[in-house]
Enzyme design. Structure first.
Site, PDB file in Angstrom:
ATOM      1  N   LYS A 280       2.600  -3.958   7.174  1.00 25.62           N
ATOM      2  CA  LYS A 280       2.820  -5.396   6.933  1.00 25.62           C
ATOM      3  C   LYS A 280       4.076  -5.628   6.094  1.00 25.62           C
ATOM      4  O   LYS A 280       4.918  -6.453   6.438  1.00 25.62           O
ATOM      5  CB  LYS A 280       1.595  -5.992   6.228  1.00 25.62           C
ATOM      6  CG  LYS A 280       1.820  -7.382   5.691  1.00 25.62           C
ATOM      7  CD  LYS A 280       0.621  -7.922   4.969  1.00 25.62           C
ATOM      8  CE  LYS A 280       0.489  -7.516   3.534  1.00 25.62           C
ATOM      9  NZ  LYS A 280       1.400  -8.173   2.571  1.00 25.62           N
ATOM     10  N   ASN A 281       4.191  -4.907   4.992  1.00 28.92           N
ATOM     11  CA  ASN A 281       5.301  -5.202   4.076  1.00 28.92           C
ATOM     12  C   ASN A 281       6.657  -4.804   4.647  1.00 28.92           C
ATOM     13  O   ASN A 281       7.673  -5.391   4.291  1.00 28.92           O
ATOM     14  CB  ASN A 281       5.058  -4.532   2.717  1.00 28.92           C
ATOM     15  CG  ASN A 281       3.944  -5.231   1.952  1.00 28.92           C
ATOM     16  OD1 ASN A 281       3.509  -6.320   2.332  1.00 28.92           O
ATOM     17  ND2 ASN A 281       3.476  -4.605   0.885  1.00 28.92           N
TER      18      ASN A 281
ATOM     19  N   CYS B  82       1.066 -15.934  -8.620  1.00 33.64           N
ATOM     20  CA  CYS B  82      -0.008 -15.717  -7.670  1.00 33.64           C
ATOM     21  C   CYS B  82      -1.121 -14.974  -8.371  1.00 33.64           C
ATOM     22  O   CYS B  82      -1.049 -14.743  -9.571  1.00 33.64           O
ATOM     23  CB  CYS B  82       0.478 -14.967  -6.445  1.00 33.64           C
ATOM     24  SG  CYS B  82       0.808 -13.273  -6.796  1.00 33.64           S
TER      25      CYS B  82
ATOM     26  N   ARG C 267       5.278 -13.848 -10.743  1.00 34.48           N
ATOM     27  CA  ARG C 267       6.156 -12.976  -9.963  1.00 34.48           C
ATOM     28  C   ARG C 267       7.537 -13.611  -9.830  1.00 34.48           C
ATOM     29  O   ARG C 267       7.859 -14.259  -8.830  1.00 34.48           O
ATOM     30  CB  ARG C 267       5.529 -12.691  -8.594  1.00 34.48           C
ATOM     31  CG  ARG C 267       4.301 -11.813  -8.745  1.00 34.48           C
ATOM     32  CD  ARG C 267       3.531 -11.656  -7.475  1.00 34.48           C
ATOM     33  NE  ARG C 267       4.095 -10.691  -6.555  1.00 34.48           N
ATOM     34  CZ  ARG C 267       3.501 -10.329  -5.426  1.00 34.48           C
ATOM     35  NH1 ARG C 267       2.345 -10.846  -5.091  1.00 34.48           N
ATOM     36  NH2 ARG C 267       4.069  -9.444  -4.627  1.00 34.48           N
TER      37      ARG C 267
ATOM     38  N   ASP D 283      -0.683  -1.270  -5.004  1.00 41.40           N
ATOM     39  CA  ASP D 283      -1.518  -1.822  -3.927  1.00 41.40           C
ATOM     40  C   ASP D 283      -2.725  -0.946  -3.595  1.00 41.40           C
ATOM     41  O   ASP D 283      -3.558  -1.329  -2.764  1.00 41.40           O
ATOM     42  CB  ASP D 283      -0.676  -2.037  -2.656  1.00 41.40           C
ATOM     43  CG  ASP D 283       0.221  -3.256  -2.775  1.00 41.40           C
ATOM     44  OD1 ASP D 283       0.151  -3.955  -3.802  1.00 41.40           O
ATOM     45  OD2 ASP D 283       0.998  -3.511  -1.833  1.00 41.40           O
TER      46      ASP D 283
ATOM     47  N   ARG E 188      -5.228 -11.469   5.430  1.00 36.23           N
ATOM     48  CA  ARG E 188      -3.766 -11.566   5.332  1.00 36.23           C
ATOM     49  C   ARG E 188      -3.106 -10.227   5.649  1.00 36.23           C
ATOM     50  O   ARG E 188      -1.952 -10.188   6.073  1.00 36.23           O
ATOM     51  CB  ARG E 188      -3.358 -11.954   3.900  1.00 36.23           C
ATOM     52  CG  ARG E 188      -3.515 -13.410   3.568  1.00 36.23           C
ATOM     53  CD  ARG E 188      -3.025 -13.654   2.160  1.00 36.23           C
ATOM     54  NE  ARG E 188      -1.880 -12.807   1.887  1.00 36.23           N
ATOM     55  CZ  ARG E 188      -1.495 -12.389   0.683  1.00 36.23           C
ATOM     56  NH1 ARG E 188      -2.164 -12.764  -0.381  1.00 36.23           N
ATOM     57  NH2 ARG E 188      -0.453 -11.612   0.526  1.00 36.23           N
TER      58      ARG E 188
END
Ligand code: UD1
Length: 449
Positions: free
Chosen positions: A40-41, A135, A140, A323, A415
């Site tokens: 994803k990233n 968030c 951030r 993560d 997500r």
């Protein structure tokens, strides 16, 4: 109209819980094989890079997850051509872009829409993107992104909640980042690809997704050297051309399944991965007592008895990824002895601790360190996902726990994980996505036995 009244009817009868939840019956070891999707990233940076050409770029192995789909919508909103060829393949063509404004509706759903700032600044010398707020994992800031753009000659101002970047002439520059930032490295690299002259970025993030974005851009004709080290040199080119490119496997999705295998005392082969990207997870799993075998493009995790304690500190790649920190906490909550986890990247990443403690874990947070006294077993409970990775960790906890767990607010999990429940079920996990009391009861009946 019809759908709305059906919804109201169900709510009146108290059947609709109003949000997607996972319901899990724990205790089954996960066993089997699971294939990992695209990162994803990496894909977020890659999508932004792809619109920098005026020719078609075909991207394969894009994960079908909410964050990616939101960015695709934002890109479509700019006027670019977005054609979904299949579930994981998309054609993009940036030649038709007319709108360089990315409004708050996208940024609210997906912070990394700000990669369009670097991409559009590079290509059109102008972009306006809503300023991302804080968030769930903490404040951030994006000062390093803006510092990079300014060093290249752009103005970057905040106007009515939008960051407006603009320049007549984008010039190569020498930029030393004050801290290692994945986002700033990728965003400034995107802009520099089409700047005049050479840009040197120092103190860069070395994550595999930084390398993947650079590889796509080089395939499109960019001249980037050193991605994956802490110094990246970029010689600006006049324009980029079309390409056909496949996104790398998602190391965090892979790690999540590896840790789920470990927590449930299972035996799972995680396929379609780059084992090198997983080395720091592999070595931690071995250290606490799992067997991990590495193959060309797969890793197998076998976990038999109780695991042992460890000390973790999150760091930029190749250190232990922030993560994977919540998922690691679940393993350590079930391990023998006392462990500590120090979070050094984000200030607010222990929100899941209260939820995990509801399942019986013994975790205290002092400053940026969690002290975890291992217990033999977790108990099912009703918990709420506070963010994406913590949500995945609570699912792992539910799969390992005795009894039934419900995880609320799974929108966060969706997500970033494609077919999460389905993949876990294929490994023997008892998990369903439910939306009503009736579905919950049905699940409970099906697992009694
Ligand atoms: C990316 C990942 C996220 C991961 C994180 C760290 C994406 C879309 N997200 O987030 O999943 O958890 O890397 O591996 O790829 N910072 C500043 N100023 C800046 C930029 C960052 O102070 O201009 C700070 C941040 O607050 C944080 C640290 O630097 O403390 C690292 O952040 P960064 O690497 O930029 O994270 P993201 O790119 O947002």
């Amino acid at each position: 109209m019809k759908m709305e009244s059906a919804w109201i009817g169900r709510r009146k009868k108290g059947m609709v819980i109003g949000m997607e939840q996972y319901i899990i019956k724990g205790g089954n070891p996960l066993v089997g094989e699971v294939a990992i999707g695209g990162a994803k990233n990496a894909a977020l940076g890659i999508l932004a890079g792809a619109i920098m050409a005026d020719e078609s770029v075909i991207l394969h192995n894009l994960p079908d997850v909410r964050d990616i789909n939101v960015l695709l919508e934002a890109i479509e909103g700019s006027g670019a051509i977005v054609e979904r060829k299949s579930r994981h393949t998309v054609l993009l063509n940036g030649s038709t872009i007319y709108n360089m404004t990315v409004d708050n509706s996208y940024i609210k759903k997906m912070r990394a829409s700000y990669y369009l700032l670097g991409a559009m600044l590079g290509k059109y010398h102008h972009a306006e993107v809503s300023l991302p707020g804080g968030c769930n994992i903490g404040s951030r800031p994006i000062d390093q992104h803006l510092k990079g753009f300014r060093a290249m000659g752009a103005t970057a101002v905040v106007r009515n909640g939008m960051i407006v970047v603009d320049t007549e002439h984008l010039m190569g520059a020498h930029i030393y980042f004050d801290m290692v930032s994945v986002g700033a490295t990728i965003n400034v690299m995107l802009a520099a690809v089409l700047a005049d002259g050479r840009t040197v970025l120092e103190n860069c993030a070395k994550e595999p997704h930084v390398v993947d974005v650079a590889n796509l851009l080089n395939t499109m004709g960019a001249r980037i050297k050193g991605a994956g080290t802490d110094v990246i040199r970029i010689d600006g080119v006049e324009k980029l051309h079309g390409a056909d490119y496949s996104v790398i496997p998602d190391q965090i999705e892979a790690g999540t399944f590896m840790f789920a295998a470990a927590a449930t005392r299972g035996d799972v082969t995680v396929k379609n991965v780059i084992p090198k990207h997983l080395e720091c997870l592999t070595s931690k799993l071995r250290e606490i007592g799992c067997e991990v075998s590495e193959f060309d493009d797969a890793v197998r995790v076998v976990s038999k008895g109780r695991l042992s304690h460890s000390t973790i500190k999150t760091l930029p790649y190749p250190g232990f990824p922030t993560d994977m920190q919540p998922q690691m906490a679940v393993l350590l909550a079930l391990s023998e002895g006392t462990s500590t986890i120090t979070e050094s990247i984000f200030e607010n990443r222990f929100k899941y601790v209260d939820e995990l403690n509801r399942m019986g874990s013994d975790i205290k947070v002092e400053g940026n360190t969690a002290i975890i006294n291992g217990i033999p077993a977790l108990m099912g409970a009703q918990v709420t996902a506070p963010d994406l990775r913590a949500g995945a960790a609570l699912v792992i906890a539910g799969l390992a726990a005795d009894g039934i767990t419900t995880v609320e607010d799974i929108g966060y999990i969706l997500r970033g994980y494609e077919d999460f429940a389905c993949k876990l079920r294929s490994l023997g996990g008892m998990i369903e996505e439910v939306e009503s009391e009736r579905e919950i009861q049905k699940f409970k009946m099906s697992v009694v036995g």
